[in-house]
Each structure stands twice: as structure tokens, then as C-alpha cells.
Design a protein around this motif. Structure first.
Motif, short mmCIF file in Angstrom:
data_model
loop_
_atom_site.label_atom_id
_atom_site.label_comp_id
_atom_site.label_asym_id
_atom_site.label_seq_id
_atom_site.Cartn_x
_atom_site.Cartn_y
_atom_site.Cartn_z
N LEU A 176 79.94 14.46 -24.06
CA LEU A 176 80.30 15.68 -24.23
C LEU A 176 80.01 16.43 -23.00
CD1 LEU A 176 79.75 16.02 -27.98
CD2 LEU A 176 81.94 15.79 -27.04
N PRO A 177 80.72 17.62 -22.40
CA PRO A 177 80.43 18.67 -21.55
C PRO A 177 79.19 19.34 -21.83
CG PRO A 177 82.53 18.75 -22.04
CD PRO A 177 82.32 17.81 -23.00
N PHE A 178 78.11 19.53 -21.25
CA PHE A 178 77.07 20.31 -21.16
C PHE A 178 75.91 19.47 -22.26
CE2 PHE A 178 80.36 23.12 -20.17
CZ PHE A 178 80.36 23.08 -18.80
N TRP A 179 76.25 18.35 -22.77
CA TRP A 179 75.46 17.81 -23.81
C TRP A 179 73.87 18.00 -23.42
CZ3 TRP A 179 75.11 16.78 -28.77
CH2 TRP A 179 73.93 15.87 -29.17
N SER A 180 73.54 17.45 -22.39
CA SER A 180 72.04 17.44 -21.90
C SER A 180 71.48 18.74 -22.05
CB SER A 180 71.90 16.67 -20.63
OG SER A 180 70.61 16.77 -20.08
N ALA A 181 72.22 19.89 -21.22
CA ALA A 181 71.86 21.32 -21.39
C ALA A 181 71.67 21.60 -22.81
CB ALA A 181 72.73 22.11 -20.52
N GLN A 182 72.38 21.39 -23.75
CA GLN A 182 72.54 22.00 -24.92
C GLN A 182 71.21 21.43 -25.69
OE1 GLN A 182 74.06 24.88 -25.18
NE2 GLN A 182 75.22 24.40 -27.03
N GLN A 183 71.02 20.21 -25.41
CA GLN A 183 69.72 19.40 -26.07
C GLN A 183 68.69 19.97 -25.54
OE1 GLN A 183 69.05 15.72 -27.57
NE2 GLN A 183 70.59 17.30 -28.84
N LYS A 184 68.47 20.46 -24.25
CA LYS A 184 67.21 21.11 -23.68
C LYS A 184 67.04 22.46 -24.49
CE LYS A 184 66.94 18.59 -19.29
NZ LYS A 184 67.03 18.47 -17.84
N ARG A 185 68.10 23.27 -24.39
CA ARG A 185 68.42 24.68 -25.04
C ARG A 185 67.67 24.55 -26.37
NH1 ARG A 185 71.20 28.48 -27.46
NH2 ARG A 185 72.84 26.77 -27.77
N ILE A 186 68.38 23.88 -27.23
CA ILE A 186 68.28 24.08 -28.77
C ILE A 186 66.96 23.12 -29.11
CG2 ILE A 186 69.05 23.29 -30.85
CD1 ILE A 186 71.81 23.53 -29.66
N ASP A 187 66.49 22.16 -28.45
CA ASP A 187 65.41 21.16 -28.99
C ASP A 187 64.37 21.57 -28.03
OD1 ASP A 187 66.59 20.61 -31.30
OD2 ASP A 187 67.67 18.77 -30.42
N PRO A 189 62.39 23.82 -26.59
CA PRO A 189 61.01 24.54 -27.00
C PRO A 189 60.23 23.69 -27.98
CG PRO A 189 62.99 25.96 -26.61
CD PRO A 189 63.63 24.41 -26.68
N ALA A 190 60.60 23.13 -29.04
CA ALA A 190 60.01 22.54 -30.08
C ALA A 190 59.03 21.43 -29.30
CB ALA A 190 60.74 21.81 -31.25
N ASP A 193 55.09 21.44 -25.97
CA ASP A 193 53.65 21.15 -25.95
C ASP A 193 53.13 19.63 -26.35
OD1 ASP A 193 53.06 23.69 -25.30
OD2 ASP A 193 53.02 24.45 -27.50
N VAL A 194 54.42 18.69 -26.17
CA VAL A 194 54.12 17.32 -26.39
C VAL A 194 54.56 16.63 -25.28
CG1 VAL A 194 54.33 17.56 -28.94
CG2 VAL A 194 56.43 16.98 -27.56
N GLU A 195 53.84 15.43 -25.00
CA GLU A 195 54.25 14.64 -23.96
C GLU A 195 55.79 14.42 -23.82
OE1 GLU A 195 53.71 10.40 -24.07
OE2 GLU A 195 53.20 10.61 -26.30
N PRO A 196 56.36 14.35 -22.46
CA PRO A 196 57.76 14.36 -22.14
C PRO A 196 58.33 13.07 -22.69
CG PRO A 196 56.33 15.13 -20.35
CD PRO A 196 55.37 14.56 -21.22
#
Length: 217
Positions: A176-187, A189-190, A193-196
Motif C-alpha cells: 500500500l502507498p505510504f504504508w511504512s510512513a503511516q506505521q512510523k507516524r501512528i505507532d 511514538p509508542a 523508548d524501547v529497542e529498535p
């Protein structure tokens, strides 16, 4: 095996287990298999010994998302996680599967693994399956945990329309277009503070799912 209640007011904690270490242990120690259910071949794995604890994941997820949590539990629990139908390599016809079928599958998986009673953990949409199974056969479950779940969420008209159309969309969520960017934007921030590796595990699980899996009702 009965569970010993924790002392009132005491919360046990353990040192964190790095995600890569948990995954290495899982690859080495977990048992994998398939169960022939009525509507699909269900892939599952078991890890650990003790009281059976079955995990039910959400729609945009896979059972491996529970591995970092299971790594803390395998010395006391026989952790069982299974994959909801995807239509990819499991023989499932998603357009024929309903929510009641998914709850019946959970009970059937317990039967297939010869589990008389279990604790159960449901995440997001998986929690709705757990609630339905609890209603069907409450005696099969000792305790239940619902994570970010809900009892009922009616869909708006546009949501139903999109779900109907998505049944025929090819490809995976990562397409889907922009799927990766949306994941980073929505999830993102939560997970700040944890390991990548934890966020990478979450996003890789979701991205590999077929789009029409998200349209199951």
C-alpha cells in the motif's frame, strides 16, 4: 498445574530480554506444527513448559509478535500461539470465514493439543475471539488477558464498503502507498523508548499480511 497467587500489592519484574535474544531462543526451542481445522490448515507453535497459555493475535499481526513476551514466561507456561487464516498456503477461503468460526477454531485448537484448561491472551481483534470463546465454553479457561481489545465495535458505512472492496485487493499491506510512513507516524511514538528491534518486529509482522485478511468480518 494450579497457579500460585502473587502476594497482594507485589508486582514481579524481570530484567528485559533483548529482542534478538528472544528470537534466537524461539528459533532454537519452539515446536512448530499444523492443525487441520474445518476451513484451513492452522499453523502454530509451542514454547515452554507448565500451565498452557494460548495467545491470539490481532488482524494486522502474526503470532511471532508475542515472542518477546513469551521469552519471559517459558519457564512457567506452555505458550501456544497460532496463526489466524490468511489464505496464503493454508487453504483458507476468507470470504467464507466468520467471527463465530474463529472462536470455534480456538476451542478446536485446544482439543487438538489436548489442553483441557488454559489461560488465554487476546490482543486487539484477537481479544474479540477470546471473548466469544469464553462465552461458548467458560470452563475451558482459567484466566484471560485482553490487550487493547474491545467487546464490539460497529463499523461505519465507509468502513464496511472499504472492507468489502478489500476482499478483492491483491498484494500485501507493505504494497500500500505510504504504508511504512503511516506505521512510523501512528505507532512509532509508542516505541520511542524501547529497542529498535521491537518496532521492526511489529512492522515486519504486519507488512507481510495479505490485504484481504484485514477484511475478515
Amino acid at each position: 498445574m494450579p497457579l500460585s497467587p502473587a502476594p497482594v500489592g507485589v508486582i514481579e519484574s524481570r530484567p528485559p530480554i533483548p529482542c534478538h535474544e528472544a528470537m534466537q531462543r524461539w528459533h532454537k526451542e519452539a515446536h512448530h506444527g499444523e492443525i487441520d481445522l474445518q476451513q484451513y490448515r492452522c499453523r502454530y507453535f509451542e514454547w515452554g513448559r507448565g500451565q498452557p497459555l494460548i495467545f491470539v493475535h490481532g488482524l494486522a499481526d502474526r503470532p511471532t509478535s508475542f515472542v518477546p513476551l513469551m521469552a519471559h514466561l517459558t519457564d512457567q507456561f506452555r505458550c501456544i500461539a497460532y496463526e489466524l487464516p490468511t489464505g496464503e498456503g493454508d487453504g483458507a477461503r476468507l470470504d467464507r470465514i466468520r467471527h463465530d468460526d474463529l472462536a470455534a477454531d480456538l476451542i478446536e485448537i485446544l482439543n487438538a493439543r489436548r489442553v483441557t484448561q488454559a489461560c488465554v491472551y487476546g490482543a486487539s481483534f484477537g481479544g474479540t475471539i477470546v471473548l466469544s470463546a469464553l462465552h461458548r465454553e467458560p470452563g475451558r479457561f482459567l484466566r484471560a488477558v485482553l490487550q487493547s481489545s474491545f467487546a464490539r465495535r460497529p463499523l461505519a458505512f465507509m468502513e464496511r464498503l472499504l472492507a468489502h472492496l478489500a476482499r478483492r485487493w491483491p498484494g500485501h499491506l507493505r504494497d500500500l502507498p505510504f504504508w511504512s510512513a503511516q506505521q512510523k507516524r501512528i505507532d512509532g511514538p509508542a516505541f520511542a523508548d524501547v529497542e529498535p528491534d521491537l518496532f521492526a518486529l511489529k512492522t515486519s509482522n504486519a507488512a507481510s499480511l495479505p490485504i484481504d485478511r484485514k477484511s475478515v468480518v
